[in-house]
Design a protein around this motif. Structure first.
Motif, PDB file in Angstrom:
ATOM      1  N   ASP A  39      27.468  91.589  24.772  1.00 10.37           N
ATOM      2  CA  ASP A  39      26.348  90.883  23.932  1.00 10.37           C
ATOM      3  C   ASP A  39      25.203  90.293  24.807  1.00 10.37           C
ATOM      4  O   ASP A  39      25.351  89.594  25.534  1.00 10.37           O
ATOM      5  CB  ASP A  39      27.159  89.689  23.216  1.00 10.37           C
ATOM      6  N   SER A  40      24.155  90.752  24.422  1.00 16.30           N
ATOM      7  CA  SER A  40      22.898  90.560  24.998  1.00 16.30           C
ATOM      8  C   SER A  40      22.467  88.879  24.982  1.00 16.30           C
ATOM      9  O   SER A  40      21.679  88.599  25.732  1.00 16.30           O
ATOM     10  CB  SER A  40      21.929  91.610  24.785  1.00 16.30           C
ATOM     11  N   GLU A  41      22.770  88.300  23.723  1.00 14.81           N
ATOM     12  CA  GLU A  41      22.174  87.095  23.550  1.00 14.81           C
ATOM     13  C   GLU A  41      23.197  86.109  24.407  1.00 14.81           C
ATOM     14  O   GLU A  41      22.397  85.035  24.517  1.00 14.81           O
ATOM     15  CB  GLU A  41      22.347  86.763  21.812  1.00 14.81           C
ATOM     16  N   MET A  42      24.278  86.515  24.787  1.00 11.87           N
ATOM     17  CA  MET A  42      24.806  85.318  25.748  1.00 11.87           C
ATOM     18  C   MET A  42      24.773  85.707  27.177  1.00 11.87           C
ATOM     19  O   MET A  42      25.235  84.716  28.091  1.00 11.87           O
ATOM     20  CB  MET A  42      26.374  85.587  25.497  1.00 11.87           C
ATOM     21  N   GLN A  43      23.915  86.655  27.597  1.00 16.37           N
ATOM     22  CA  GLN A  43      23.686  86.872  29.027  1.00 16.37           C
ATOM     23  C   GLN A  43      22.914  85.810  29.628  1.00 16.37           C
ATOM     24  O   GLN A  43      23.261  85.326  30.852  1.00 16.37           O
ATOM     25  CB  GLN A  43      23.299  88.410  29.248  1.00 16.37           C
TER      26      GLN A  43
END
Length: 68
Positions: A6-10
């Motif tokens: 999930d790219s938004e939590m990176q």
């Protein structure tokens, strides 16, 4: 492969791991500085504590940057 897909939590995990890494390194450096600068702390127990802090800096510096 990363920790998350999930790219938004990176960025959240990057900041979390970076802050934990900096706190651990700074804390261990303060232990080493305190033991080396104070003459009453020049006993074998504190000598081994500073060596353990140095080893912890080495171990965390090899694993956490790979995660970041």
């Amino acid at each position: 492969m990363g920790l998350l897909e999930d790219s938004e939590m990176q960025p959240v995990f990057f900041e979390l791991f970076l802050s934990m890494y900096l706190v651990v390194v700074l804390g261990n450096l303060l232990i080493i500085l305190a033991v080396s600068s104070e003459s009453p702390l020049h006993t074998p127990m504190y000598f081994f504590l500073s060596n353990l802090s140095l080893a912890d800096i080495g171990f965390i510096s090899t694993t956490v940057p790979k995660m970041l």
